[in-house]
Motif scaffolding. Structure first.
Motif, mmCIF file in Angstrom:
data_model
loop_
_atom_site.group_PDB
_atom_site.id
_atom_site.type_symbol
_atom_site.label_atom_id
_atom_site.label_comp_id
_atom_site.label_asym_id
_atom_site.label_seq_id
_atom_site.Cartn_x
_atom_site.Cartn_y
_atom_site.Cartn_z
ATOM 1 N N TRP A 111 3.351 17.154 -7.387
ATOM 2 C CA TRP A 111 4.325 18.111 -7.731
ATOM 3 C C TRP A 111 3.820 19.028 -8.618
ATOM 4 C CZ3 TRP A 111 9.513 16.888 -5.164
ATOM 5 C CH2 TRP A 111 9.326 15.761 -4.170
ATOM 6 N N ASN A 112 3.256 20.216 -8.352
ATOM 7 C CA ASN A 112 2.679 21.261 -9.326
ATOM 8 C C ASN A 112 4.264 22.185 -9.496
ATOM 9 O OD1 ASN A 112 -0.319 21.121 -9.524
ATOM 10 N ND2 ASN A 112 0.177 20.499 -7.523
ATOM 11 N N VAL A 113 4.870 22.223 -10.614
ATOM 12 C CA VAL A 113 6.070 22.843 -10.606
ATOM 13 C C VAL A 113 6.053 24.002 -11.828
ATOM 14 C CG1 VAL A 113 8.326 22.649 -11.578
ATOM 15 C CG2 VAL A 113 7.467 20.805 -10.408
ATOM 16 N N TYR A 114 6.567 25.054 -11.418
ATOM 17 C CA TYR A 114 6.320 26.305 -12.133
ATOM 18 C C TYR A 114 7.867 26.855 -12.389
ATOM 19 C CZ TYR A 114 5.941 31.286 -13.369
ATOM 20 O OH TYR A 114 6.094 32.275 -14.160
ATOM 21 N N ASP A 115 8.194 26.980 -13.714
ATOM 22 C CA ASP A 115 9.604 27.288 -13.844
ATOM 23 C C ASP A 115 9.242 28.958 -14.311
ATOM 24 O OD1 ASP A 115 11.863 28.016 -15.203
ATOM 25 O OD2 ASP A 115 12.025 26.713 -16.583
ATOM 26 N N PRO A 116 10.012 29.705 -13.585
ATOM 27 C CA PRO A 116 9.794 31.377 -13.595
ATOM 28 C C PRO A 116 10.436 31.869 -14.762
ATOM 29 C CG PRO A 116 11.142 30.903 -12.050
ATOM 30 C CD PRO A 116 10.818 29.716 -12.335
ATOM 31 N N ALA A 117 11.395 30.993 -15.416
ATOM 32 C CA ALA A 117 12.532 31.588 -16.477
ATOM 33 C C ALA A 117 12.332 30.528 -17.614
ATOM 34 C CB ALA A 117 13.623 32.232 -15.883
ATOM 35 N N PRO A 118 11.660 30.228 -18.142
ATOM 36 C CA PRO A 118 11.800 28.942 -19.030
ATOM 37 C C PRO A 118 12.483 29.419 -20.549
ATOM 38 C CG PRO A 118 9.236 29.900 -19.297
ATOM 39 C CD PRO A 118 10.053 30.585 -18.097
ATOM 40 N N GLU A 119 13.325 28.411 -20.941
ATOM 41 C CA GLU A 119 13.985 28.794 -22.292
ATOM 42 C C GLU A 119 12.780 29.146 -23.340
ATOM 43 O OE1 GLU A 119 16.293 25.311 -23.057
ATOM 44 O OE2 GLU A 119 17.381 25.404 -21.312
ATOM 45 N N ALA A 120 13.183 29.744 -24.495
ATOM 46 C CA ALA A 120 12.390 30.342 -25.459
ATOM 47 C C ALA A 120 11.639 28.768 -25.917
ATOM 48 C CB ALA A 120 12.996 30.701 -26.454
ATOM 49 N N GLY A 121 10.524 29.196 -26.138
ATOM 50 C CA GLY A 121 9.303 27.978 -26.745
ATOM 51 C C GLY A 121 9.264 26.601 -25.813
ATOM 52 N N ARG A 122 9.652 27.015 -24.346
ATOM 53 C CA ARG A 122 9.750 25.875 -23.384
ATOM 54 C C ARG A 122 8.409 26.288 -22.702
ATOM 55 N NH1 ARG A 122 10.946 21.032 -22.726
ATOM 56 N NH2 ARG A 122 11.571 21.492 -20.613
ATOM 57 N N ARG A 123 7.486 25.541 -22.306
ATOM 58 C CA ARG A 123 6.449 25.486 -21.305
ATOM 59 C C ARG A 123 7.245 25.684 -20.011
ATOM 60 N NH1 ARG A 123 3.835 19.435 -20.676
ATOM 61 N NH2 ARG A 123 2.680 20.497 -18.740
ATOM 62 N N SER A 124 6.261 26.488 -18.980
ATOM 63 C CA SER A 124 6.801 26.892 -17.430
ATOM 64 C C SER A 124 6.028 25.925 -16.556
ATOM 65 C CB SER A 124 6.339 28.377 -17.223
ATOM 66 O OG SER A 124 5.053 28.493 -17.613
ATOM 67 N N ASP A 125 5.069 25.382 -16.853
ATOM 68 C CA ASP A 125 4.279 24.787 -15.752
ATOM 69 C C ASP A 125 4.148 23.193 -16.138
ATOM 70 O OD1 ASP A 125 2.694 26.812 -13.914
ATOM 71 O OD2 ASP A 125 2.463 27.537 -16.171
ATOM 72 N N PHE A 126 4.397 22.322 -14.878
ATOM 73 C CA PHE A 126 4.421 20.760 -15.161
ATOM 74 C C PHE A 126 3.470 20.153 -13.788
ATOM 75 C CE2 PHE A 126 8.189 22.351 -17.441
ATOM 76 C CZ PHE A 126 8.188 21.880 -18.453
ATOM 77 N N ILE A 127 3.125 19.177 -14.160
ATOM 78 C CA ILE A 127 2.739 18.150 -12.934
ATOM 79 C C ILE A 127 3.340 16.854 -12.855
ATOM 80 C CG2 ILE A 127 0.682 17.210 -11.976
ATOM 81 C CD1 ILE A 127 -1.084 19.331 -13.036
ATOM 82 N N MET A 128 4.028 16.374 -11.845
ATOM 83 C CA MET A 128 4.197 14.976 -11.437
ATOM 84 C C MET A 128 3.430 14.626 -10.806
ATOM 85 S SD MET A 128 5.471 12.160 -10.423
ATOM 86 C CE MET A 128 5.923 12.850 -8.678
#
Length: 361
Positions: A248-265
């Motif tokens: 599950w390649n996940v992309y958060d288009p609006a991450p909170e400040a200091g947070r990463r935007s891309d994840f893998i499960m």
């Protein structure tokens, strides 16, 4: 070659779910590495009783779990000086399966030889090759990420009363998530077939989704709220009939400040045939996030288990129903567009069996 001529009713490409449909000349998972210790472990693999154990230096070993004297299970014995000792009359066996001591007599019984199996520890698992030892031409599949400190892994195990092919096809066709798992995964946008293709001998699929909330099963592991729209690309790989991965390649288009935007499960699905109609199923959900909290790990495992219980329940009923039905595998089977990966599984299975001089009806 296997006959793939369409029948008036029945499977165009057989999967052998009521038969011995287990290729021998390949690596299967025998156990999670933590299961195998110097205390013998009994496990049925490919309809064969096997005893697994470790030597003093940690090397894993595997023998046929039956003493040739009076057939006691060697798994009830113990390991001493790297020898597996039968609990009944104390006969001692080396890792090649040869009896090297019979305490009740001075003459060594030369015929007291039992099958041994090649095992290798790779990543988080003990792999076993139960076919022609001369045919070993590759290493076990790579799963080293499961012991990588940069990943957090939640895993589990089931014994499922269903043939291994049913589980393999199930985890490669995720369009069932919107229906069977509508109350657990809650990922109702997965109703179209992915692009399915081959990379060498590896079955692959890929599918991109529009902005939508992520399944609550995986939000906690990524630190994402359950109602936040995210982009995701689903990528699957089956490098072997024994194992497949679903990323599950996940992309958060609006991450909170200091947070990463891309994840893998990375989901991992390992199947090994047990006794006829039963399968060992090892699963893992791994996040490319180091050191998730214990609370998150417990929550994630409980959620995934609840969803996989639904699979187990349905597949076991499916197996039992087909086994009891006099029509068996001769009943009409319709293939849908989402079955592309599953069809490739059957083609690979039939090819491997044919190479071993076997075939499904």
């Amino acid at each position: 070659m296997t006959d793939q001529t369409p029948k008036p009713n029945g499977q165009r490409i057989p999967n052998g779910m009521l038969e011995d449909n287990y290729p021998r000349n390949m690596w299967w998972v025998a156990a999670h590495r933590d299961e195998v210790t110097t205390k013998p472990l009994a496990r049925w693999l490919l309809e064969v009783p096997v005893v697994l154990y470790r030597l003093a230096d940690g090397t894993p070993a595997a023998l046929y779990d039956r003493c040739p004297h009076r057939w006691a299970p060697l798994s009830e014995g113990h390991v001493e000086r790297d020898r597996l000792i039968c609990p009944y009359h104390g006969m001692e066996f080396d890792t090649g399966g040869q009896c090297v001591k019979a305490p009740t007599q001075t003459m060594m019984p030369k015929t007291a030889q039992i099958p041994s199996f090649t095992v290798r520890e790779a990543g988080a698992f003990i792999w076993i090759w139960m076919g022609d030892q001369e045919a070993i031409d590759c290493d076990p599949p790579e799963v080293g990420y499961q012991i990588d400190p940069n990943w957090s892994v939640v895993n589990g195990y089931y014994e499922v009363a269903a043939n291994w092919v049913l589980i393999r096809e199930n985890v490669l066709d995720l369009t069932h998530i919107a229906f069977l798992h509508k109350n657990t995964f809650k990922q109702d946008d997965w109703i179209t077939a992915p692009d399915t293709y081959m990379e060498g001998e590896t079955v692959c699929y890929e599918q991109e989704f529009d902005l939508a909330p992520l399944s609550p099963l995986f939000c906690a592991g990524m630190g994402l709220p359950e109602d936040k729209p995210i982009k995701r690309v689903q990528k699957g790989r089956m490098p072997s009939l024994a194992i497949s991965f679903s990323d599950w390649n996940v992309y958060d288009p609006a991450p909170e400040a200091g947070r990463r935007s891309d994840f893998i499960m990375r989901g991992c699905h390992i199947v090994t045939p047990s006794t006829r109609g039963h399968t060992h199923y090892f699963w893992a959900a791994a996040f490319d996030v180091p050191e998730i909290s214990e609370d998150v790990a417990v929550k994630t495992k409980a959620s995934v288990t609840a969803a996989f219980d639904e699979d187990k329940n349905l597949l076991e009923k499916l197996q039992a129903s087909v086994a009891a039905d006099p029509r068996g595998l001769d009943f009409l089977e319709v293939t849908l567009g989402a079955d592309g990966a599953g069809i490739k599984v059957r083609q690979i299975l039939n090819k491997k069996l044919a190479a071993e001089g076997r075939s499904l009806r």
